[in-house]
Scaffold this motif. Structure first.
Motif, PDB file in Angstrom:
ATOM      1  N   LEU A 153       0.824  -1.201   0.000  1.00 36.82           N
ATOM      2  CA  LEU A 153       0.000   0.000   0.000  1.00 36.82           C
ATOM      3  C   LEU A 153       0.863   1.258   0.000  1.00 36.82           C
ATOM      4  O   LEU A 153       0.591   2.219  -0.741  1.00 36.82           O
ATOM      5  CB  LEU A 153      -0.932   0.006   1.214  1.00 36.82           C
ATOM      6  N   ASP A 154       1.893   1.253   0.828  1.00 36.20           N
ATOM      7  CA  ASP A 154       2.767   2.424   0.887  1.00 36.20           C
ATOM      8  C   ASP A 154       3.494   2.632  -0.441  1.00 36.20           C
ATOM      9  O   ASP A 154       3.658   3.764  -0.905  1.00 36.20           O
ATOM     10  CB  ASP A 154       3.784   2.270   2.025  1.00 36.20           C
ATOM     11  N   THR A 155       3.912   1.532  -1.032  1.00 36.08           N
ATOM     12  CA  THR A 155       4.622   1.633  -2.315  1.00 36.08           C
ATOM     13  C   THR A 155       3.711   2.226  -3.384  1.00 36.08           C
ATOM     14  O   THR A 155       4.093   3.158  -4.110  1.00 36.08           O
ATOM     15  CB  THR A 155       5.122   0.246  -2.759  1.00 36.08           C
ATOM     16  N   LYS A 156       2.478   1.696  -3.452  1.00 37.45           N
ATOM     17  CA  LYS A 156       1.523   2.203  -4.435  1.00 37.45           C
ATOM     18  C   LYS A 156       1.187   3.668  -4.169  1.00 37.45           C
ATOM     19  O   LYS A 156       1.111   4.487  -5.091  1.00 37.45           O
ATOM     20  CB  LYS A 156       0.244   1.377  -4.400  1.00 37.45           C
ATOM     21  N   ALA A 157       0.972   3.984  -2.893  1.00 35.56           N
ATOM     22  CA  ALA A 157       0.601   5.359  -2.538  1.00 35.56           C
ATOM     23  C   ALA A 157       1.727   6.327  -2.867  1.00 35.56           C
ATOM     24  O   ALA A 157       1.487   7.440  -3.351  1.00 35.56           O
ATOM     25  CB  ALA A 157       0.247   5.438  -1.050  1.00 35.56           C
ATOM     26  N   ARG A 158       2.973   5.912  -2.604  1.00 37.63           N
ATOM     27  CA  ARG A 158       4.114   6.792  -2.910  1.00 37.63           C
ATOM     28  C   ARG A 158       4.224   7.033  -4.413  1.00 37.63           C
ATOM     29  O   ARG A 158       4.443   8.169  -4.855  1.00 37.63           O
ATOM     30  CB  ARG A 158       5.408   6.170  -2.377  1.00 37.63           C
ATOM     31  N   GLN A 159       4.076   5.962  -5.176  1.00 36.80           N
ATOM     32  CA  GLN A 159       4.155   6.126  -6.634  1.00 36.80           C
ATOM     33  C   GLN A 159       3.047   7.047  -7.128  1.00 36.80           C
ATOM     34  O   GLN A 159       3.286   7.961  -7.921  1.00 36.80           O
ATOM     35  CB  GLN A 159       4.037   4.750  -7.294  1.00 36.80           C
ATOM     36  N   ASN A 160       1.850   6.812  -6.642  1.00 39.11           N
ATOM     37  CA  ASN A 160       0.709   7.614  -7.066  1.00 39.11           C
ATOM     38  C   ASN A 160       0.882   9.067  -6.661  1.00 39.11           C
ATOM     39  O   ASN A 160       0.639   9.992  -7.447  1.00 39.11           O
ATOM     40  CB  ASN A 160      -0.561   7.031  -6.428  1.00 39.11           C
ATOM     41  N   ARG A 218       2.072  14.800  -7.712  1.00 39.63           N
ATOM     42  CA  ARG A 218       2.844  15.994  -7.365  1.00 39.63           C
ATOM     43  C   ARG A 218       3.580  16.529  -8.577  1.00 39.63           C
ATOM     44  O   ARG A 218       3.709  17.749  -8.769  1.00 39.63           O
ATOM     45  CB  ARG A 218       3.833  15.672  -6.242  1.00 39.63           C
ATOM     46  N   GLY A 219       4.071  15.607  -9.412  1.00 35.06           N
ATOM     47  CA  GLY A 219       4.737  16.040 -10.631  1.00 35.06           C
ATOM     48  C   GLY A 219       3.785  16.801 -11.543  1.00 35.06           C
ATOM     49  O   GLY A 219       4.125  17.862 -12.086  1.00 35.06           O
ATOM     50  N   LYS A 220       2.586  16.266 -11.719  1.00 38.71           N
ATOM     51  CA  LYS A 220       1.585  16.944 -12.548  1.00 38.71           C
ATOM     52  C   LYS A 220       1.212  18.293 -11.956  1.00 38.71           C
ATOM     53  O   LYS A 220       1.065  19.295 -12.666  1.00 38.71           O
ATOM     54  CB  LYS A 220       0.331  16.081 -12.670  1.00 38.71           C
ATOM     55  N   TYR A 221       1.059  18.324 -10.651  1.00 38.84           N
ATOM     56  CA  TYR A 221       0.671  19.567  -9.980  1.00 38.84           C
ATOM     57  C   TYR A 221       1.739  20.635 -10.212  1.00 38.84           C
ATOM     58  O   TYR A 221       1.428  21.800 -10.490  1.00 38.84           O
ATOM     59  CB  TYR A 221       0.499  19.307  -8.481  1.00 38.84           C
ATOM     60  N   LYS A 222       3.003  20.199 -10.105  1.00 42.09           N
ATOM     61  CA  LYS A 222       4.096  21.144 -10.283  1.00 42.09           C
ATOM     62  C   LYS A 222       4.120  21.681 -11.714  1.00 42.09           C
ATOM     63  O   LYS A 222       4.353  22.872 -11.955  1.00 42.09           O
ATOM     64  CB  LYS A 222       5.418  20.444  -9.968  1.00 42.09           C
ATOM     65  N   THR A 223       3.820  20.784 -12.656  1.00 45.06           N
ATOM     66  CA  THR A 223       3.812  21.194 -14.060  1.00 45.06           C
ATOM     67  C   THR A 223       2.721  22.227 -14.316  1.00 45.06           C
ATOM     68  O   THR A 223       2.952  23.274 -14.936  1.00 45.06           O
ATOM     69  CB  THR A 223       3.587  19.965 -14.959  1.00 45.06           C
ATOM     70  N   HIS A 269      -5.170  27.192 -15.210  1.00 49.57           N
ATOM     71  CA  HIS A 269      -5.270  25.792 -14.828  1.00 49.57           C
ATOM     72  C   HIS A 269      -5.894  25.638 -13.441  1.00 49.57           C
ATOM     73  O   HIS A 269      -5.610  24.662 -12.738  1.00 49.57           O
ATOM     74  CB  HIS A 269      -3.891  25.126 -14.832  1.00 49.57           C
ATOM     75  N   CYS A 270      -6.715  26.580 -13.070  1.00 45.57           N
ATOM     76  CA  CYS A 270      -7.302  26.534 -11.717  1.00 45.57           C
ATOM     77  C   CYS A 270      -8.115  25.267 -11.507  1.00 45.57           C
ATOM     78  O   CYS A 270      -8.050  24.630 -10.451  1.00 45.57           O
ATOM     79  CB  CYS A 270      -8.175  27.760 -11.475  1.00 45.57           C
ATOM     80  N   LYS A 271      -8.911  24.902 -12.525  1.00 47.97           N
ATOM     81  CA  LYS A 271      -9.743  23.717 -12.396  1.00 47.97           C
ATOM     82  C   LYS A 271      -8.886  22.467 -12.256  1.00 47.97           C
ATOM     83  O   LYS A 271      -9.143  21.606 -11.392  1.00 47.97           O
ATOM     84  CB  LYS A 271     -10.647  23.594 -13.621  1.00 47.97           C
ATOM     85  N   GLU A 272      -7.832  22.379 -13.080  1.00 46.48           N
ATOM     86  CA  GLU A 272      -6.962  21.210 -13.020  1.00 46.48           C
ATOM     87  C   GLU A 272      -6.253  21.123 -11.667  1.00 46.48           C
ATOM     88  O   GLU A 272      -6.116  20.036 -11.085  1.00 46.48           O
ATOM     89  CB  GLU A 272      -5.915  21.251 -14.143  1.00 46.48           C
ATOM     90  N   LEU A 273      -5.803  22.282 -11.196  1.00 47.46           N
ATOM     91  CA  LEU A 273      -5.117  22.308  -9.898  1.00 47.46           C
ATOM     92  C   LEU A 273      -6.060  21.886  -8.767  1.00 47.46           C
ATOM     93  O   LEU A 273      -5.670  21.148  -7.855  1.00 47.46           O
ATOM     94  CB  LEU A 273      -4.558  23.707  -9.618  1.00 47.46           C
ATOM     95  N   ALA A 274      -7.311  22.342  -8.839  1.00 45.05           N
ATOM     96  CA  ALA A 274      -8.294  21.974  -7.813  1.00 45.05           C
ATOM     97  C   ALA A 274      -8.547  20.475  -7.831  1.00 45.05           C
ATOM     98  O   ALA A 274      -8.644  19.821  -6.784  1.00 45.05           O
ATOM     99  CB  ALA A 274      -9.589  22.750  -8.009  1.00 45.05           C
ATOM    100  N   GLU A 275      -8.656  19.920  -9.057  1.00 47.73           N
ATOM    101  CA  GLU A 275      -8.876  18.477  -9.172  1.00 47.73           C
ATOM    102  C   GLU A 275      -7.680  17.697  -8.642  1.00 47.73           C
ATOM    103  O   GLU A 275      -7.841  16.678  -7.968  1.00 47.73           O
ATOM    104  CB  GLU A 275      -9.139  18.114 -10.632  1.00 47.73           C
ATOM    105  N   LEU A 276      -6.478  18.190  -8.960  1.00 51.01           N
ATOM    106  CA  LEU A 276      -5.274  17.515  -8.456  1.00 51.01           C
ATOM    107  C   LEU A 276      -5.174  17.620  -6.938  1.00 51.01           C
ATOM    108  O   LEU A 276      -4.747  16.675  -6.265  1.00 51.01           O
ATOM    109  CB  LEU A 276      -4.027  18.118  -9.119  1.00 51.01           C
ATOM    110  N   ASP A 277      -5.565  18.774  -6.406  1.00 49.39           N
ATOM    111  CA  ASP A 277      -5.603  18.936  -4.949  1.00 49.39           C
ATOM    112  C   ASP A 277      -6.453  17.848  -4.309  1.00 49.39           C
ATOM    113  O   ASP A 277      -6.062  17.219  -3.326  1.00 49.39           O
ATOM    114  CB  ASP A 277      -6.174  20.313  -4.586  1.00 49.39           C
ATOM    115  N   GLN A 278      -7.630  17.647  -4.890  1.00 48.51           N
ATOM    116  CA  GLN A 278      -8.547  16.646  -4.345  1.00 48.51           C
ATOM    117  C   GLN A 278      -7.973  15.247  -4.508  1.00 48.51           C
ATOM    118  O   GLN A 278      -8.063  14.408  -3.598  1.00 48.51           O
ATOM    119  CB  GLN A 278      -9.905  16.749  -5.048  1.00 48.51           C
ATOM    120  N   LYS A 279      -7.350  14.983  -5.656  1.00 46.25           N
ATOM    121  CA  LYS A 279      -6.753  13.667  -5.884  1.00 46.25           C
ATOM    122  C   LYS A 279      -5.619  13.389  -4.912  1.00 46.25           C
ATOM    123  O   LYS A 279      -5.481  12.276  -4.398  1.00 46.25           O
ATOM    124  CB  LYS A 279      -6.245  13.557  -7.326  1.00 46.25           C
TER     125      LYS A 279
END
Length: 1503
Positions: free
Chosen positions: A468-475, A480-485, A493-503
């Motif tokens: 679980l930890d391995t999967k969670a870390r990868q995910n 985080r990479g997408k969020y940074k991009t 990209h406010c909508k995308e950022l909000a969705e990523l926040d929730q994810k």
């Protein structure tokens, strides 16, 4: 240690005496425990094996002995090897994690001392997770967080051939230490005991990892590297050497020289996978042979000059280390070889190396865990599919459960209708949960933990955690990479950022989510399935309980939904109780703090726990974990287990601020503070803003706990404070205590509890002792920094101090079931917003009920003792001669004060003893102690006034009859003298007189003397006139209408013959708040009925007072009685109930006239009776036959003994005994009733209320309910009286108590007569049992007159007649079987005493009219545990005029409004009811049964 009996983690973590005591290393046997203790607290001194020589050599006999290094010890490597060999797989994992935090090299290949084999500890390393930043990610500030067992990186091994003067391990430490910090990863010969020869650790292969921090000025290397070190001569451990050759990117061989045997070993290496480097010492001999051998090896091993590193005299150690360091950097730069520990394990089969992970149980657990987690691609999607009972569904359910308490969205709906709607919605949500059948993954998860051993379960849960930890870390890394991009890209990209926040928020996935799902499965089934046999998952709490006993944390509060699954948690704790048995006492330690301040690390370090601190997520919610207490500390500590509760950080960015609402932080803080015995408040980096934020929350939580009698200890833990003067600096500069006091004042004002002005008022806190300053966790810059020694030592000292606090706690430990009840009550209270006024805990209620029970017994004893004393005192007054009465009055006044003081002291002593013995949960009602102390004082005052009144009344009776008694005495003396003279005259005559002649002479003497006495008798008075004059005096200042009424009532015509009826002029229709249009409308209204009831009630109370005075024997009328009566009437008329009714002054006047008519009639009869009984002439006439009889018998010299004895029994004893029984029967009934099974109904006010309501429900009669609701006091009195009447008619015969009472006093009488017989003394007859019975003096005088019989004969005759009299009295009792009449006429009425016990203060809830249940008479707040619908208090909805169905204890937590005369009919919020009723405390009622009772009543009797 025993290699066959493995050490377990649970045994290591147990709290015992040695846990909090510094181990004195004076023997080898203590070394393992020392190592385990130190490594669990992350101390860098754990590998110290130096024994205390002073203890080893106590008898040094010569100076030479002191030079001998004779203190036995072991090499640290042997100690580590031995501990790992003797530890089970669970403990090994914990040791690996903690050693890696201390930057100790870890055992990779563990030699088996018995077989010369070795084991790869892959499984033991599975828990090690590290973060680092390669230099390639330095600019982006990225980092890697991975489990080191699966992380591929270059591996460089270091081995030794033969003996080598160079210290391989010391050089490695220097090579891989950061540039500014020297570390001892590997034990070497220059360390303490490092030079002691190894015994069992030769062949040990150690591993550690170099991980860069991304700072070129600090890092020794730019990329991660695995460093492997073989202990011992490689030529002696060929298996290990072969393994290292296989897995290594490069092998560094340390040697002084290479001989033939070593050459042959190295020559066997064919097609090497990695590079080989030789580190040689040029100072040794045989250099030529070594050079020759290396030359031969060069082609096969691909050696050149760069692979030979020779230490010469010209090269100092620092330069030599740099050359090795350079060689390693070249290897890393030019090699692509990478390997993980997991991959290493696959290469062990060829070398016949065991792997700990190949255990069948481990492999089976891995397979199951892999099957459950293999489907995870998108964590958020997986959670919705596999864990459907969580997420939005659970959040909605949690909100509904809170809304049913808070009623924020009620709007204009009826409270009860809205609550019913919410209950329906909750049921729907639960049905939705039930409809979601458990997914195959969840079923597999449950099956894997069911009916398996602890080891099997551990393997499974660890594999689950790993995957679980391995999967969670990868995910999380991808998100985080997408969020940074998106964030660094262009805007929009406010909508995308909000969705990523929730994810990102939803991407947390751990074991707690699977356990939460299990809990919700159980909760839904428990609510919807009633039959145990039909429950599919009823066994789940048992599994969770086993996990807790094995040391796993269980979620107490769901941090995502901010909810406590009560059914699940409580049933888990119940199962825990079953498994614990009698050893289930607990103490609770909790930590609170701001987010990411190291709370979990603090607990893990302190107690060796496993709260999660990695995986890129913080703790959410609250988790509880058990720690066993060893036998040697259980009695001292007073508990069998410690419960440690870890919480999520307060003031996190995503949660609402404290100033905005009482939401998540307040709920969490109140819950855990309320559960704890000690609360650790964790604060990092002494930041005043942060401190203020957290302290505000904590102070509010502590303040709420004070309200329920709980006063936990508070410890402030200031982290990252390394300066030795930190303590003084904080106290001086930040004025912590002043801040706390100020915050307490502010919080108290907000919580409407102004009595708390200091922090120490609400919790146990010592500013000097209860602040701990802890150094930063890391000594240097992570990831290569070890744990700071100061940190571990500070935490250890804090741990010892916490144990000392628990040792000296004032209250007893809580049982695990009590803890469950406490959780339930506390969480129900937290679900209300207005915490303070809504907390009613079942444990507090039970403890309070127990206190009330005990106080009731003590109070009853106080009352009975005073009643008994007063009866004796009254008898003394009646028996005392007139000339001594004043002296006796002073003596009794002093005696009653002393008696009251002794009884008060005894009651206070019982109260103090009750609190000092610290019985079960006594500490929870400590806040009520002063209420009961005040109750004792009020009780004493009440009984003192009663005693003074009774003594005054007795003295009044005695003095009132004294005048007539003196006249009677003079008349009696004269008559007796004349009788004696006549007797002597007749005897002196020579004639023998016959009876007729004697009678004639006696009559002439009697008439002659009565004429000479010249007394016309007591003049009868007109009591009606006196009563009327008192009434007139009372009403002289009233209006003309009243005076006209008085004039019409002259002579109180129709005295006592009529009934009081309401008339037109009694009613003020215009004055009433809702004016009646017509008089007929009024007569048909409830207002008219209420006036009628209040009138009848007042007349009945006055009649009781009048009857009480009239039935007091020997009492004549006095004007003070009427003044007291009129005062009672005025008091009643001034009460709020009558003040609110539309009555006129004419009504009051007519009512008083009516009552005075009743009083005048009764008081007139009372006066007439007194005159008849005390008129001297009439009393003489009543005794005339006796004097005649004495005269005749004495003249004829007849034996008068029997006649005198009978007259004594009839005239003296019989009335005295009847009076005694009349006075004492009430006490006998009370004592008898207290020992009966029916008495339980009166044991407490709460139980009395329960009995009343239960009987009302069984009867099902509306009129009874109406009487109970409208006229509770009268109903309760009448109910008690009828129950007593029934009890002593059907269950116990009252005549039996009268017989017992008679028997007791007759025993004393007979004993006294026998005593008088033996002393032959008749002169003290007037003092005959003066404290027990009152002998009529005049009757006694007649008996004594001319009584010259033998005292022995007289005594015997009395004894004979007593037996006859006893039979006669018993017959009299049996004939007079009217129980109702007897109970009504007793001076001490049992029904009144029972009523005082259960009625309390008599105050009723201002909304629903439920009576106050607070114990004692000195309480400052009124409360009732169960409230009812407001309609029962006559509240109606304004528009419909329908009775209010809402429960007032629900209304005070809603936004509903009320209005009444107190608010001047202006609307006021129920929440702020205390603005008008500050003495009432209405607790929020979360009990469905409480309100359903009155719902049923409303529904059943609705028209």
């Amino acid at each position: 240690m025993n290699i066959d009996q493995k050490l377990t983690l649970s045994s290591v973590l147990e709290i015992g005496t040695e846990t909090i005591t510094d181990i004195n290393l004076d023997s080898l046997e203590k070394l393992p425990r020392h190592f385990l203790k130190k490594i669990m607290i992350l101390s860098n001194t754990a590998r110290n094996t130096q024994l205390d020589r002073c203890n080893q050599l106590p008898n040094v006999s010569s100076p030479e002995d002191t030079n001998k290094d004779s203190a036995p010890s072991v090499n640290p490597l042997d100690l580590v090897t031995a501990v790992f060999l003797c530890s089970d797989c669970i403990l090994q994992q914990q040791l690996m994690v903690r050693m890696s935090m201390c930057q100790f090299a870890l055992p990779l290949l563990l030699p088996d001392y018995g077989t010369n084999g070795c084991t790869l500890l892959e499984w033991a390393m599975r828990d090690i997770v590290k973060k680092w930043r390669p230099h390639s990610m330095a600019n982006s500030k990225g980092f890697k967080e991975e489990n080191l067992v699966v992380t591929e990186m270059p591996a460089i091994s270091f081995v030794r051939l033969g003996n080598c003067k160079l210290s391989k391990s010391k050089i490695l430490n220097e090579v891989f230490s950061n540039r500014q910090q020297q570390q001892n990863f590997f034990v070497h010969r220059n360390m303490q005991c490092g030079d002691i020869p190894c015994v069992i650790s030769n062949g040990l292969v150690e591993i550690c990892w170099y991980l860069p921090c991304g700072n070129p000025s600090l890092d020794a290397l730019t990329d991660p590297l695995a460093i492997i070190n073989l202990r011992g001569d490689a030529s002696s451990h060929l298996t290990q050497f072969e393994f290292l050759k296989t897995v290594s990117t490069a092998v560094f061989i340390f040697a002084d020289c290479i001989d033939e045997n070593q050459f042959e070993l190295l020559s066997s290496i064919q097609n090497p996978k990695g590079q080989y480097y030789f580190i040689l010492n040029s100072q040794m001999s045989n250099q030529c042979a070594t050079a020759e051998h290396l030359k031969k090896l060069a082609p096969a091993l691909k050696l050149d000059t760069q692979h030979l590193l020779v230490k010469t005299d010209k090269i100092n150690e620092a330069d030599f280390v740099q050359r090795i360091h350079g060689a390693i950097k070249d290897i890393l730069a030019n090699s692509c070889s990478r390997i993980s520990v997991e991959e290493m394990s696959t290469m062990t089969q060829e070398q016949e190396i065991n792997v700990d992970q190949r255990d069948e149980r481990c492999l089976l657990a891995k397979e199951i865990a892999e099957g459950i987690t293999s489907e995870i691609q998108d964590v958020a999607e997986y959670k919705k599919r596999v864990l459907p009972l969580q997420g939005d569904l659970l959040k909605e359910l949690a909100q509904l459960e809170k809304e049913i308490h808070r009623l924020k969205r009620q709007g204009m709906q009826s409270t009860e209708i809205y609550k019913s709607y919410l209950k329906g919605e909750i049921l729907k949500q639960r049905q939705k949960q039930k409809q979601n059948e458990p997914s195959p993954c969840i079923l597999s998860f449950i099956t894997a933990m069911q009916h398996v051993s602890a080891e099997q379960r551990h393997y499974f849960l660890k594999w689950m955690k790993f995957y679980l930890d391995t999967k969670a870390r990868q995910n999380l890394s991808d998100l985080r990479g997408k969020y940074k991009t998106y964030y660094q890209g262009s805007s929009g990209h406010c909508k995308e950022l909000a969705e990523l926040d929730q994810k990102i928020s939803d991407s947390s996935l751990g074991l707690e989510h699977f356990m939460r799902e299990i809990g919700q499965i159980y909760e839904a089934e428990s609510l919807l399935v009633d039959e145990e046999a039909q429950k599919q998952f009823g066994y789940l709490p048992s599994i969770a309980a086993e996990l807790m006993l094995e040391g796993y944390p269980i979620e107490l509060m769901d941090g995502d939904a901010s909810n406590v699954p009560l059914r699940w948690v409580i049933d888990v704790l119940k199962q825990l109780k079953e498994k614990m048995g009698s050893n289930s006492r607990i103490q609770v330690i909790t930590v609170l703090g701001v987010q990411s301040t190291g709370k979990s690390t603090l607990l893990n370090t302190m107690f060796g726990l496993q709260f999660s601190v990695s995986c890129g997520r913080c703790t959410r919610g609250a988790f509880m974990l058990l720690i066993k207490v060893k036998e040697d500390l259980r009695e001292t500590l007073g508990c069998d287990f410690l419960v440690v509760i870890n919480t999520e950080g307060l003031k996190s960015a995503e949660l609402a601020k404290l100033e905005d609402s009482y939401e998540h932080d307040n709920e969490l803080a109140t819950l855990v503070v309320g559960l704890s015995d000690i609360t650790l408040v964790n604060m990092a980096m002494e930041n005043s803003t942060e401190m203020k934020d957290i302290l505000q929350i904590v102070v509010h939580a502590f303040l709420r706990m004070k309200e329920v009698g709980k006063k936990p200890n508070c410890q402030f833990v200031h982290q990252n404070v390394g300066d030795v003067s930190a303590h003084d600096q904080n106290m001086r500069d930040r004025k912590l205590l002043e801040q706390l006091d100020e915050m307490t004042k502010v919080a108290a004002k907000m919580e409407k509890h102004t009595s708390s002005s200091k922090f120490s008022d609400v919790m146990e806190y010592d500013a000097e002792k209860d602040n701990t300053y802890i150094s930063g966790l890391w000594h240097g810059v992570p990831p290569m920094a070890p744990v700071n020694t100061g940190y571990s030592e500070n935490v250890y000292e804090l741990k010892k101090y916490l144990i000392e606090i628990l040792k000296h706690k004032k209250h007893k430990s809580m049982d695990i079931l009590d803890f469950a009840k406490w959780i339930q009550s506390l969480w129900n209270a937290v679900k209300y917003e207005n915490f303070i006024f809504n907390f009613r805990n079942s444990l507090v209620a039970d403890a309070y009920s127990q206190l009330c029970n005990n106080y009731s017994v003590w109070e009853s004893s106080f009352r009975m003792n005073m009643h008994s004393w007063l009866l004796g005192a009254e008898n003394k007054i009646q028996n005392q001669p007139s000339d001594e009465i004043e002296t006796l009055s002073e003596v009794l006044q002093n005696e009653v004060q002393e008696k009251l003081q002794r009884e008060e002291d005894a009651l206070l002593s019982s109260l103090a003893k009750y609190f000092s013995t610290r019985g079960e949960n006594v500490h929870l009602v400590e806040k009520y102690r002063e209420d009961f102390v005040r109750s004792v004082s009020l009780l004493k005052t009440e009984l003192q006034q009663h005693a003074f009144n009774k003594l005054g009344e007795a003295m009044s009776i005695r003095k009132g009859t004294e005048k007539y008694d003196n006249i009677q005495s003079r008349y009696t003396e004269k008559i007796e003298a004349e009788v004696t003279r006549l007797l002597e005259e007749c005897r002196g005559s020579n004639l023998q007189l016959d009876p007729d002649e004697l009678n004639e002479k006696f009559e002439k003497m009697w008439e002659k003397n009565l004429k000479e006495l010249q007394f016309s008798g007591i003049k009868k008075q007109n009591i009606k006139h006196r009563v009327f004059m008192q009434l007139k005096l009372k009403l002289q200042n009233k209006g003309s209408g009243v005076k006209e009424r008085l004039a019409a009532g002259v002579n109180l015509e129709g005295c006592g013959q009529d009934f009081f009826t309401l008339q037109k002029e009694h009613i003020d229709l215009k004055w009433y708040k809702n004016p009646f249009k017509t008089l007929r409308e009024f007569w048909n209204s409830s207002v008219s009925k209420e006036i009628g009831y209040q009138t009848d009630s007042l007349i009945q109370a006055c009649n009781e007072y009048i009857s009480e005075k009239a039935n007091t024997s020997k009492l004549d009328y006095d004007d003070t009685y009427l003044r007291e009566l009129l005062q009672k009437v005025d008091e009643k008329l001034n009460q709020q109930e009558l003040q609110e009714l539309p009555i006129t002054p004419i009504y009051k006047c007519d009512l008083k006239l009516h009552i005075c008519r009743l009083a005048a009639l009764t008081f007139q009869r009372m006066h007439d009776k007194f005159v008849q009984e005390h008129d001297p002439l009439q009393r003489l006439e009543r005794r005339k036959p006796i004097y005649l009889s004495v005269f005749q018998d004495t003249y004829n010299k007849k034996d008068q003994s029997q006649k005198k004895a009978k007259e004594f029994c009839d005239l003296c004893l019989r009335p005295a005994l009847l009076d005694y029984i009349h006075k004492h029967l009430g006490l006998e009934i009370i004592e008898n009733f207290q020992n009966s099974e029916d008495y339980i109904q009166y044991h407490t006010r709460k139980y009395f209320q329960f009995t009343l309501l239960k009987e009302l429900l069984e009867q099902g009669m509306f009129l009874n309910y109406l009487e109970y609701i409208k006229h509770y006091e009268d109903y309760a009195k009448d109910w008690i009286f009828k129950k007593l009447q029934n009890h002593y008619t059907n269950k116990v015969k009252l005549v039996d108590l009268e017989k017992d009472c008679l028997s007791k006093i007759l025993q004393k009488v007979k004993a006294t007569i026998n005593s008088a017989k033996q002393k032959s003394d008749t002169g003290k007859a007037s003092e005959f049992l003066e404290e027990d019975i009152v002998i009529p003096r005049n009757s006694l005088g007649v008996i004594i007159f001319q009584n010259q019989e033998n005292i022995n004969q007289f005594s015997d005759d009395i004894q004979n007649f007593i037996n006859e009299m006893e039979k006669d009295l018993v017959s009299h009792f049996e004939e007079d079987g009217n129980v109702e009449k007897k109970l009504s006429n007793l001076p001490i009425k049992p029904q009144d005493e029972l009523f005082k016990k259960v009625f309390g203060c008599g105050k009723q809830c201002p909304f629903c009219k439920v009576p106050c249940e607070a114990g004692g008479g000195g309480h400052t707040e009124h409360w009732a545990e169960i409230h009812r619908s407001g309609g029962l208090g006559s509240y109606r909805y304004v528009c419909s005029q329908v009775l209010v169905t809402d429960i007032c204890s629900t209304s005070v937590n809603s936004d509903a409004l009320f209005k009444n005369s107190d608010t001047k009919y202006e609307y006021h919020p129920y929440k702020d009811y205390r603005d008008y009723y500050p003495d009432w405390k209405i607790a929020g009622d979360s009990s469905i049964q409480a309100s359903d009772y009155w719902k049923y009543v409303f529904a059943n009797f609705n028209e």
